[in-house]
Structure formats: structure tokens, C-alpha cells
Design a protein around this motif. Sequence first.
Motif, PDB file in Angstrom:
ATOM      1  N   TYR A 115       0.821  -1.212   0.000  1.00  0.00           N
ATOM      2  CA  TYR A 115       0.000   0.000   0.000  1.00  0.00           C
ATOM      3  C   TYR A 115       0.856   1.263   0.000  1.00  0.00           C
ATOM      4  O   TYR A 115       0.478   2.272  -0.566  1.00  0.00           O
ATOM      5  N   GLY A 116       1.994   1.231   0.656  1.00  0.00           N
ATOM      6  CA  GLY A 116       2.879   2.387   0.698  1.00  0.00           C
ATOM      7  C   GLY A 116       2.745   3.221   1.953  1.00  0.00           C
ATOM      8  O   GLY A 116       3.435   4.218   2.119  1.00  0.00           O
ATOM      9  N   ALA A 117       1.833   2.854   2.830  1.00  0.00           N
ATOM     10  CA  ALA A 117       1.649   3.572   4.100  1.00  0.00           C
ATOM     11  C   ALA A 117       1.136   2.573   5.128  1.00  0.00           C
ATOM     12  O   ALA A 117       0.808   1.427   4.789  1.00  0.00           O
ATOM     13  N   HIS A 118       1.031   3.020   6.362  1.00  0.00           N
ATOM     14  CA  HIS A 118       0.546   2.153   7.425  1.00  0.00           C
ATOM     15  C   HIS A 118      -0.918   1.787   7.151  1.00  0.00           C
ATOM     16  O   HIS A 118      -1.698   2.611   6.659  1.00  0.00           O
ATOM     17  N   GLN A 130      -3.765   4.151   8.079  1.00  0.00           N
ATOM     18  CA  GLN A 130      -4.063   5.254   7.175  1.00  0.00           C
ATOM     19  C   GLN A 130      -5.129   4.853   6.175  1.00  0.00           C
ATOM     20  O   GLN A 130      -6.038   5.618   5.866  1.00  0.00           O
ATOM     21  N   LEU A 131      -5.067   3.640   5.677  1.00  0.00           N
ATOM     22  CA  LEU A 131      -6.073   3.135   4.749  1.00  0.00           C
ATOM     23  C   LEU A 131      -7.433   3.022   5.428  1.00  0.00           C
ATOM     24  O   LEU A 131      -8.460   3.394   4.852  1.00  0.00           O
ATOM     25  N   VAL A 132      -7.450   2.548   6.662  1.00  0.00           N
ATOM     26  CA  VAL A 132      -8.713   2.433   7.400  1.00  0.00           C
ATOM     27  C   VAL A 132      -9.338   3.810   7.596  1.00  0.00           C
ATOM     28  O   VAL A 132     -10.546   4.002   7.392  1.00  0.00           O
ATOM     29  N   LEU A 133      -8.524   4.803   7.980  1.00  0.00           N
ATOM     30  CA  LEU A 133      -9.033   6.155   8.169  1.00  0.00           C
ATOM     31  C   LEU A 133      -9.517   6.761   6.858  1.00  0.00           C
ATOM     32  O   LEU A 133     -10.527   7.470   6.826  1.00  0.00           O
ATOM     33  N   ALA A 169     -13.274   8.026   6.178  1.00  0.00           N
ATOM     34  CA  ALA A 169     -13.552   9.387   5.736  1.00  0.00           C
ATOM     35  C   ALA A 169     -14.377   9.391   4.449  1.00  0.00           C
ATOM     36  O   ALA A 169     -15.309  10.192   4.298  1.00  0.00           O
ATOM     37  N   LEU A 170     -14.042   8.496   3.533  1.00  0.00           N
ATOM     38  CA  LEU A 170     -14.828   8.409   2.302  1.00  0.00           C
ATOM     39  C   LEU A 170     -16.253   7.942   2.591  1.00  0.00           C
ATOM     40  O   LEU A 170     -17.213   8.419   1.973  1.00  0.00           O
ATOM     41  N   GLY A 171     -16.415   7.018   3.535  1.00  0.00           N
ATOM     42  CA  GLY A 171     -17.752   6.582   3.928  1.00  0.00           C
ATOM     43  C   GLY A 171     -18.554   7.719   4.527  1.00  0.00           C
ATOM     44  O   GLY A 171     -19.745   7.892   4.216  1.00  0.00           O
ATOM     45  N   LEU A 172     -17.928   8.525   5.380  1.00  0.00           N
ATOM     46  CA  LEU A 172     -18.602   9.675   5.979  1.00  0.00           C
ATOM     47  C   LEU A 172     -18.976  10.702   4.915  1.00  0.00           C
ATOM     48  O   LEU A 172     -20.083  11.263   4.936  1.00  0.00           O
ATOM     49  N   ALA A 173     -18.079  10.942   3.973  1.00  0.00           N
ATOM     50  CA  ALA A 173     -18.374  11.879   2.890  1.00  0.00           C
ATOM     51  C   ALA A 173     -19.523  11.376   2.033  1.00  0.00           C
ATOM     52  O   ALA A 173     -20.405  12.148   1.632  1.00  0.00           O
TER      53      ALA A 173
END
Length: 148
Positions: free
Chosen positions: A9-12, A15-18, A22-26
Motif C-alpha cells: 500500500y505504501g503507508a501504514h 491510514q487506509l482504514v481512516l 472518511a470516504l464513507g462519511l463523505a
Amino acid sequence: MIKKLTAFYGAHPLQLVLLVAALGLAGYSALGVLATPAWLRVLIWFAAAIVLHDLVLFPVYAAADGLLVRAVSRWGLVNYLRIPVLACALTFVLFLPGIIGQGAVTYQAATGLTQQPFLGRWLVLCAVFFAISAVVFMLRRVAAHWRP
């Protein structure tokens, strides 16, 4: 497993979970807006706000920040001025209706108070922001002077 996912993924993974949350909230917020009868007005307001910010406001405060950096960077004051200015700007936007007296009749009917003290209180709040910044600047200068 986490190391493999991080490498892929390139990050922890947190970060993907957050990001997904955030996309779900949007998406949930967008569905809520679309469910209102005034969705078109909300969409137009949102688009106008984006255009106003990106084409007008961003160049203005980017230029102001550039002037600030050129004016005070040699003294190391840039962030000690940026932060209180940002705090003053955000609280101004927050309290703008009260400062300009918008909805004065409704406010007085609901609270029994006038909006007259809003401007003075906002100015005092801004003075406190700058005073705190000045104290922090002076404490850091004194601490830097006493370091071996």
C-alpha cells in the motif's frame, strides 16, 4: 502481514482504514444532501465556494503569506504571526454574523441580548491570541539563550 500490506500500500494500514472511513462519511453526507429538496442550491453553493476559494481567496492569502515571510523571516517570527492571524481569521468567519449584526432581531428574541459586544469580544480574543504567541516567542528566545 502488516509489513507486507505496508510495502504493497505504501503507508501504514491504519491510514487506509481512516481513508475508507472518511470516504464513507463523505458519501453518507452526500446522500443526506441529495435527500433534501434544496440539493441543487446546496450543490451550487458548494461549487461557488470552491471557485471563490481557489480562484480568489487562495491567491490573496498566499500573497499575504509571501509578504509576511519576506518581512519577518530574518527574525524568526513567521509562525508566531501566522498562527494568531489564522486563529483570528477563523474566529472572524465563525462570529461574522454576530459581528455584522446579521439576525439581530432573532438573536435578541432568543437570548434577550444584543449583538453589540461581538466585535469587541472578537478583538479581545485576537489580542489574547497575539499575546500568547508573543509570550511563547519570548520564552523560546530565553530558553535558547540559556541552552549550553
